[in-house]
Design a protein around this motif. Structure first.
Motif, PDB file in Angstrom:
ATOM      1  N   THR A 140     -18.908  58.785  22.557  1.00 54.78           N
ATOM      2  CA  THR A 140     -18.726  57.496  23.014  1.00 54.78           C
ATOM      3  C   THR A 140     -18.960  56.344  21.940  1.00 54.78           C
ATOM      4  O   THR A 140     -18.570  55.178  22.268  1.00 54.78           O
ATOM      5  CB  THR A 140     -19.161  57.050  24.435  1.00 54.78           C
ATOM      6  N   VAL A 145     -13.135  55.228  20.136  1.00 54.67           N
ATOM      7  CA  VAL A 145     -13.307  55.374  21.680  1.00 54.67           C
ATOM      8  C   VAL A 145     -13.653  54.089  22.169  1.00 54.67           C
ATOM      9  O   VAL A 145     -13.043  53.780  23.458  1.00 54.67           O
ATOM     10  CB  VAL A 145     -14.435  56.373  21.697  1.00 54.67           C
ATOM     11  N   LYS A 146     -14.368  53.318  21.759  1.00 55.00           N
ATOM     12  CA  LYS A 146     -14.413  51.866  22.052  1.00 55.00           C
ATOM     13  C   LYS A 146     -13.063  51.089  22.320  1.00 55.00           C
ATOM     14  O   LYS A 146     -13.091  50.515  23.399  1.00 55.00           O
ATOM     15  CB  LYS A 146     -15.276  51.168  21.186  1.00 55.00           C
ATOM     16  N   ALA A 148     -10.302  52.502  22.567  1.00 53.32           N
ATOM     17  CA  ALA A 148      -9.625  53.136  23.857  1.00 53.32           C
ATOM     18  C   ALA A 148     -10.105  52.608  25.400  1.00 53.32           C
ATOM     19  O   ALA A 148      -9.231  52.222  26.243  1.00 53.32           O
ATOM     20  CB  ALA A 148      -9.644  54.667  23.833  1.00 53.32           C
ATOM     21  N   LYS A 149     -11.147  52.545  25.575  1.00 55.21           N
ATOM     22  CA  LYS A 149     -11.841  52.027  26.753  1.00 55.21           C
ATOM     23  C   LYS A 149     -11.608  50.530  26.932  1.00 55.21           C
ATOM     24  O   LYS A 149     -11.075  50.112  28.190  1.00 55.21           O
ATOM     25  CB  LYS A 149     -13.399  52.013  26.480  1.00 55.21           C
ATOM     26  N   ILE A 213     -14.218  56.261  28.810  1.00 51.98           N
ATOM     27  CA  ILE A 213     -12.948  55.699  28.393  1.00 51.98           C
ATOM     28  C   ILE A 213     -12.093  55.145  29.617  1.00 51.98           C
ATOM     29  O   ILE A 213     -11.492  53.984  29.519  1.00 51.98           O
ATOM     30  CB  ILE A 213     -12.035  56.563  27.785  1.00 51.98           C
TER      31      ILE A 213
END
Length: 382
Positions: A140, A145-146, A148-149, A213
């Motif tokens: 994470t 990934v950040k 995407a979230k 996410i």
């Protein structure tokens, strides 16, 4: 604060893979110093490990109990601020409990505990003590990934409809545990790993990545687990169907006997207005597809990034960031929160995995095992 945070370590002695990863990750952003440790259940090995890390002899302890009690008695300007627990699963709960109850914050490797009961007790201890707890679901920490979230949180993809996640490895394709391979030996042992094999080791990463996410909880799962390794009793392979709390559907495939795979963690999320996909083995690209716009590939320090991604992109565009940097993000965000606490400041919604994620991971393992034992019946995660 006008100083670095002081870290103690439990486990991670000579020959440890994950201990070395934690030490390197904690050091990347220059916010943390390792000052003490109980690095092995073998007292002499613990002392030797501390010496190899250039620690003072009086800060190299024979066991974690001695370390916690001795550090507690040191002056506030010398003792450790928090402890990192990097032991096998069965040795997470007791040192975490003791550290918290003696006034120390905790960073712990995943899965959080050996059993669900331990996880729930640890959650209660955190509520009682008010200390900070970080769980190192390191994936994470990747900037993409950040991103995407943030895309999902801000509604760019619309309502989420479908999720596909996989975590495939091949390192247990043969009976390496019978050769004395340390990492394999404890992971296939229920007394040290818990009721989940691949479920606990990599399945919890896949579960956490999905929930992080999407911001959605997995409501129910139907699990079909496999045990292919000779004389193994814990799962080394599995396929799961997912039902999300918003009605979205999903699939999860995990394996440690997928011959030829190295660390193939990947996720795809499909919404009403767009979709995204991210691959851990190519972590600096987030691929997105849109209902009315062309395909767009996001990269760290690229255009149109949300602040959550920009804040953890450390180096110029085109320079790869990977495993250690993502791991370091967990430590950075935890350290930032802890420094704020020590300065009597508040951080709203600190961005790192907590005890709540640890409880979710254990609930996921237990639900998957129960489903598998009941012929893959749909089972609530609760």
């Amino acid at each position: 604060m006008t100083r670095k945070l002081r870290m103690g370590m439990i486990g991670g002695g000579i020959g440890s893979f994950i201990g070395d990863v934690h030490r390197k990750a904690a050091a990347i952003d220059g916010m943390i110093d390792l000052v003490c440790g109980a690095f092995s259940s073998d007292a002499e090995k613990s002392k030797q490990s501390g010496k190899a890390l250039f620690l003072n002899d009086d800060r190299c302890y024979t066991d974690f109990k001695e370390m916690i009690l001795t550090e507690k008695q040191l002056p506030e300007d010398k003792r450790m601020d928090f402890v990192a627990i990097v032991t096998p699963n069965h040795m997470h709960f007791e040192p975490a409990k003791m550290a918290l109850e003696n006034g120390f914050h905790v960073v712990c490797d995943k899965p959080m505990t050996l059993t669900l009961d331990e996880a729930l007790e640890l959650e209660a201890i955190l509520k009682r003590t008010g200390k900070l707890f970080a769980l190192t679901h390191n994936y994470t920490g990747h900037p993409m990934v950040k991103q995407a979230k943030a895309l999902i949180t801000n509604g760019d993809l619309g309502k989420i409809r479908k999720i596909q996640v996989q975590y495939l490895q091949g390192w247990l394709s043969t009976s390496v545990e019978k050769t004395g391979q340390k990492q394999a030996s404890w992971r296939i042992d229920p007394k040290r790993s818990g009721i989940g094999g691949a479920l606990g080791d990599i399945g919890t990463h896949a579960e956490n990545l999905v929930e992080y996410i999407t911001g959605l909880k997995i409501d129910e799962i139907a699990a079909d687990l496999g045990v292919f390794g000779e004389d193994r009793v814990l799962d080394d392979d599995g396929n799961l169907l997912l039902r999300m709390e918003n009605g979205a559907k999903g699939t999860m495939s995990i394996s440690q006997i997928a011959l030829g795979e190295e660390n193939n963690l990947a996720i795809k999320v499909y919404g009403e207005k767009g979709s995204l996909e991210w691959h851990q083995e190519n972590p600096n690209q987030l691929i997105t597809h849109w209902l009315e716009n062309p395909v767009k590939v996001f990269t760290p320090n690229g255009n149109d990034l949300y602040p959550e991604a920009i804040n953890v992109s450390r180096i110029p565009a085109g320079h790869p960031e990977g495993y250690l940097e993502a791991f370091a993000t967990i430590y950075k965000n935890f350290a930032t929160h802890l420094m704020a606490v020590k300065n009597n400041k508040t951080i709203e919604n600190p961005d790192y995995p907590t005890v709540n994620d640890g409880v979710r991971g254990m609930q996921f393992i237990y639900a998957a095992v129960a489903s598998n034992q009941d012929n893959s019946t749909w089972t609530k995660i609760k």
